[in-house]
Design an enzyme around this catalytic site. Structure first.
Site, mmCIF file in Angstrom:
data_model
loop_
_atom_site.group_PDB
_atom_site.id
_atom_site.type_symbol
_atom_site.label_atom_id
_atom_site.label_comp_id
_atom_site.label_asym_id
_atom_site.label_seq_id
_atom_site.Cartn_x
_atom_site.Cartn_y
_atom_site.Cartn_z
ATOM 1 N N LYS A 120 -3.526 2.228 -0.537
ATOM 2 C CA LYS A 120 -2.644 2.093 1.052
ATOM 3 C C LYS A 120 -1.266 2.491 0.768
ATOM 4 C CE LYS A 120 -2.529 -0.797 4.905
ATOM 5 N NZ LYS A 120 -3.292 0.216 5.358
ATOM 6 N N GLU B 288 -11.815 8.980 6.057
ATOM 7 C CA GLU B 288 -11.464 8.057 5.022
ATOM 8 C C GLU B 288 -12.353 7.186 4.655
ATOM 9 O OE1 GLU B 288 -6.726 6.947 5.648
ATOM 10 O OE2 GLU B 288 -8.176 6.573 7.113
ATOM 11 N N ASN C 295 3.967 1.091 -12.178
ATOM 12 C CA ASN C 295 3.563 1.625 -11.133
ATOM 13 C C ASN C 295 4.533 2.908 -10.749
ATOM 14 O OD1 ASN C 295 2.959 2.663 -8.541
ATOM 15 N ND2 ASN C 295 4.214 0.894 -7.525
ATOM 16 N N GLY C 296 3.975 4.315 -10.973
ATOM 17 C CA GLY C 296 4.992 5.237 -10.785
ATOM 18 C C GLY C 296 4.460 6.418 -11.779
ATOM 19 N N TRP D 176 -3.966 2.711 -9.516
ATOM 20 C CA TRP D 176 -4.574 3.881 -8.935
ATOM 21 C C TRP D 176 -4.194 5.096 -9.725
ATOM 22 C CZ3 TRP D 176 -2.564 8.626 -6.902
ATOM 23 C CH2 TRP D 176 -3.350 9.245 -5.998
ATOM 24 N N HIS E 238 -11.467 28.821 19.582
ATOM 25 C CA HIS E 238 -11.144 29.745 18.631
ATOM 26 C C HIS E 238 -11.521 29.581 17.364
ATOM 27 C CE1 HIS E 238 -8.444 31.239 21.648
ATOM 28 N NE2 HIS E 238 -8.124 30.104 22.028
ATOM 29 N N GLU F 264 -6.536 11.590 14.432
ATOM 30 C CA GLU F 264 -6.508 10.370 13.856
ATOM 31 C C GLU F 264 -8.110 9.645 13.725
ATOM 32 O OE1 GLU F 264 -4.712 8.374 12.164
ATOM 33 O OE2 GLU F 264 -5.437 6.423 12.317
ATOM 34 N N LYS G 116 -9.860 8.435 10.215
ATOM 35 C CA LYS G 116 -10.438 7.228 10.023
ATOM 36 C C LYS G 116 -11.789 7.415 9.633
ATOM 37 C CE LYS G 116 -7.972 5.399 10.050
ATOM 38 N NZ LYS G 116 -6.319 5.227 9.908
ATOM 39 N N CYS H 264 -0.882 1.421 -7.189
ATOM 40 C CA CYS H 264 -0.875 0.704 -8.114
ATOM 41 C C CYS H 264 -0.140 -0.479 -7.836
ATOM 42 C CB CYS H 264 -0.045 1.006 -9.573
ATOM 43 S SG CYS H 264 -0.759 2.369 -10.389
ATOM 44 N N ARG I 69 -3.823 -1.557 -3.265
ATOM 45 C CA ARG I 69 -2.681 -0.636 -3.752
ATOM 46 C C ARG I 69 -3.505 0.450 -4.617
ATOM 47 N NH1 ARG I 69 2.283 -1.797 -2.465
ATOM 48 N NH2 ARG I 69 3.054 -0.540 -4.255
HETATM 49 C C1 G6P Z 1 -1.807 6.233 2.798
HETATM 50 C C2 G6P Z 1 -2.633 5.592 3.593
HETATM 51 C C3 G6P Z 1 -2.743 5.760 4.993
HETATM 52 C C4 G6P Z 1 -1.362 6.007 5.427
HETATM 53 C C5 G6P Z 1 -0.392 6.790 4.713
HETATM 54 C C6 G6P Z 1 1.205 6.605 5.031
HETATM 55 O O1 G6P Z 1 -2.400 7.449 2.759
HETATM 56 O O2 G6P Z 1 -4.092 5.403 2.923
HETATM 57 O O3 G6P Z 1 -3.446 4.967 5.928
HETATM 58 O O4 G6P Z 1 -1.191 6.261 6.721
HETATM 59 O O5 G6P Z 1 -0.457 6.157 3.397
HETATM 60 O O6 G6P Z 1 1.278 5.254 4.844
HETATM 61 P P1 G6P Z 1 2.737 4.479 5.483
HETATM 62 O O7 G6P Z 1 2.651 3.279 4.628
HETATM 63 O O8 G6P Z 1 3.859 5.297 5.243
HETATM 64 O O9 G6P Z 1 2.528 4.581 6.994
#
Ligand code: G6P
Length: 607
Positions: A602, A487, A100-101, A74, A503, A480, A484, A2, A27
């Site tokens: 994000k 996502e 937000n929250g 969000w 395994h 990672e 990516k 948010c 956000r």
């Molecule tokens: C969200 C984002 C990710 C990020 C994670 C941790 O899930 O979509 O891209 O890695 O939060 O965020 P931070 O700001 O704590 O690295």
């Protein structure tokens, strides 16, 4: 999670708020809304969907008031529709609140308010807030807000506007971020600095328990009891152009292409001649040397950086290191002692679970170091020590440049600690510094492979599943890379330690399964190659990220992405870059919204 932007001043309200929301859309982007004063009344416009849907109804409307608030959502409580979009209002549409929250006690508050005759329109937790303010309003909006906040449990950043006092903008912060931008004859409140930059660089990070009452001429900050508090104004260095796409089609692509320059910046910042200077603070150095165990706690991509950091710290600085998801760490009663250093890693500095992990450590008297991108964020403020990764604003929801910047900082931390502990000779240290100085160039050479990677993406864009395999430093790379891809392209992808593949995951292998091996020429090369052959003999399609001139890989892999030869400890910083590009191109070809993938946000400020 948010985004909120509030404004009091003489600029065009609609455009200040919409442009601010554009910067915050990463956000959350389930719905968006705006409440602004017009002809002394509160006008409310909100719409499910992306900000562009709100634009279609707000654009061109000229509000003649001076106060307004916008929100990009969000969803947490209540599905995504126009009614549940923020801001929410009281029964008489005179008080609007963007939140937000999460309000944890909203059900009981709602019952209480309904019994008093309040009518609710939405299914959200947030709607109780304007009704409570309405209930408590006896001629002073500030007093009503003071009474309201005492009734709320949970996390809340609030921005409140009202036609009852149309010159005021009120902000409240508890466990969700809120910044005050101090301008000349204008004030802004926003969830993060990106929405403020084009108006002012003078920013106050409100603290938990702050209420801020702004008019265009000034502001007053108080605690929840109404006692005045002083907060320092900090001038931030980010330029407004840093939050533009600079001609790139997506923020994500721009951010991948920024990686070499971010390496340069950090090398300049943390290396002097042939020595590391990350730990120039004597107290931090002493603290690190005194700890016998490090504990990384982070979320998402940042934890993957922690997984690499663990390997570096153990190998180079010979310190026992754990790494765990913050969301697990905080609830599983981790064994912490005074000898432990908790290290939080976060791009945003606002991730709720990571903040909770820090608070848990602090409650037990355990020291906390954080590795953060956003200056003055909650995590930066609440930690005993902070090291910044200097990646600049990251807007693409999928983290790219912050990841490689986190890695570089973690490598420097491990090496400097190793040198301080006497595990590196002067000669070795000088060689390592020389190697690290090559990183920008190595990254640039990998970026030149973009067209080639784009072609590979074309071939695999319709795959339903992807597997990524790597060993040692490249096991976290596999994790990672899979994160990516899933996502942003919505292809199911998983990363495994290459040796573990036999395994279980090997059962998935057939001629339709693309398996990406991260297999540079290093100490685990031969072992990884055996795994590659095991996949090959079962018909899987192989994409290999290998070291240039390794011709033997060509025989077995369907595609090879050749990266330059480099020392093994640098590998994870570079080998992820082609896989960031691969995920990007596959997602673009599938028509996905790369910068704003569905359901994600994000900055995850709820647990
Ligand atoms: C969200 C984002 C990710 C990020 C994670 C941790 O899930 O979509 O891209 O890695 O939060 O965020 P931070 O700001 O704590 O690295």
């Amino acid at each position: 999670m948010c985004g909120i932007v509030g404004y009091v001043g003489d600029k065009d309200l609609g455009s200040v708020i919409l442009v601010g929301l554009e910067k915050l859309e990463y956000r959350g982007y389930d719905s968006a809304g705006i409440a602004a004063i017009h002809n002394h009344r509160l006008v409310l416009m909100k719409k499910a969907g992306r900000l562009k849907d709100l634009y279609s109804i707000v654009n061109g409307v000229v509000f003649n008031g001076h106060v307004g608030v916008g929100h990009t959502r969000w969803a947490t409580h209540g599905k995504v529709n126009d009614i549940n979009a923020h801001p929410h209002t009281d029964c008489n549409d005179r008080i609007a609140v963007a939140h937000n929250g999460i309000i944890e006690n909203f059900q009981e508050l709602k019952k209480e308010l309904e019994a008093k005759g309040h009518k609710f329109l939405s299914d959200t937790d947030s709607e109780v807030i304007p009704h409570l303010i309405e209930e408590y309003y006896k001629g002073s909006l500030k007093d009503a807000v003071l009474k309201t906040v005492k009734r709320l449990e949970g996390s809340f950043a609030l921005v409140i506007v009202s036609s009852l006092e149309p010159d005021k903008l009120i902000g409240v912060k508890k466990d969700s971020p809120l910044l005050l931008g101090v301008g000349k004859d204008e004030m802004l409140l926003a969830s993060d600095a990106t929405a403020l930059l084009s108006h002012t660089k003078d920013i106050i990070a409100l603290l938990d328990g702050d209420i801020c009452v702004c008019t265009k001429k000034g502001y007053e900050i108080m605690d929840f009891e109404g006692n005045k508090v002083e907060r320092e104004i900090k001038t931030i260095e980010w330029e407004p152009t840093m939050v533009s796409k600079k001609g790139y089609k997506h923020f994500m692509l721009k951010e991948i292409y920024e990686e070499p320059d971010i390496f340069r910046k950090n090398i300049q910042e943390y290396i002097r001649e042939d020595d590391f200077t990350l730990l120039k603070d004597y107290n931090l150095r002493r603290l690190l040397l005194n700890k016998s165990r490090y504990y990384f706690q982070a979320s998402g991509t940042s934890l993957h950086a922690g997984f690499v950091g663990r390997l570096w710290l153990e190998k180079m600085a010979k310190v026992l290191t754990d790494a765990d998801f913050s969301s697990e760490f905080r609830y599983r009663e981790p064994l912490l002692s005074k000898d432990t250093l908790v290290v939080a890693i976060s791009q945003s500095g606002e991730t709720a679970d990571t903040i909770a992990g820090i608070r848990l450590a602090k409650e037990q008297g355990v020291d906390v170091l954080s590795i953060v991108n956003v200056k003055n964020s909650t995590i930066a403020r609440e930690s005993d020590y902070v090291i910044y990764i200097n990646a600049g604003p990251e807007i693409g929801v999928a983290s790219t440049k912050a990841y490689t910047a986190q890695l570089l900082v973690l490598l420097l931390l491990s090496l400097e600690l190793a040198a301080l502990k006497g595990y590196l000779s002067d000669e070795q240290r000088r060689e390592l510094v020389k190697d690290i100085r090559k990183l920008p160039d190595l990254a640039e050479r990998v970026l030149h492979l973009d067209d080639e990677i784009n072609k590979i993406a074309e071939e695999y864009k319709n795959s339903n599943y992807f597997m990524f395999l790597g060993r040692g430093f490249n096991y976290p790379t596999a994790l990672e890379a899979a994160l990516k891809l899933k996502e942003i392209s919505y292809i199911h992808a998983a990363g495994y330690a290459a040796g573990e593949m036999k395994h279980g995951p090997i059962a998935l292998v057939d001629k339709n399964l693309p398996v990406c091996f991260i297999i540079p020429k290093d100490s685990v090369y031969e072992k990884t190659k055996n795994n590659l052959l095991e996949i090959k003999s079962r018909g899987g399609k192989i994409i290999a990220v290998a070291t240039e001139k390794d011709d033997s890989i060509k025989e077995f892999a369907n595609h090879v992405i050749y990266v330059p030869k480099m020392p093994e400890i640098l590998e994870p910083i570079i080998t992820i870059i082609p896989l960031q590009l691969l995920a990007y191109h596959i997602a673009v070809k599938r028509g996905c919204d790369v910068d704003k993938p569905r359901n994600l946000a994000k900055s995850v400020t709820v647990e």
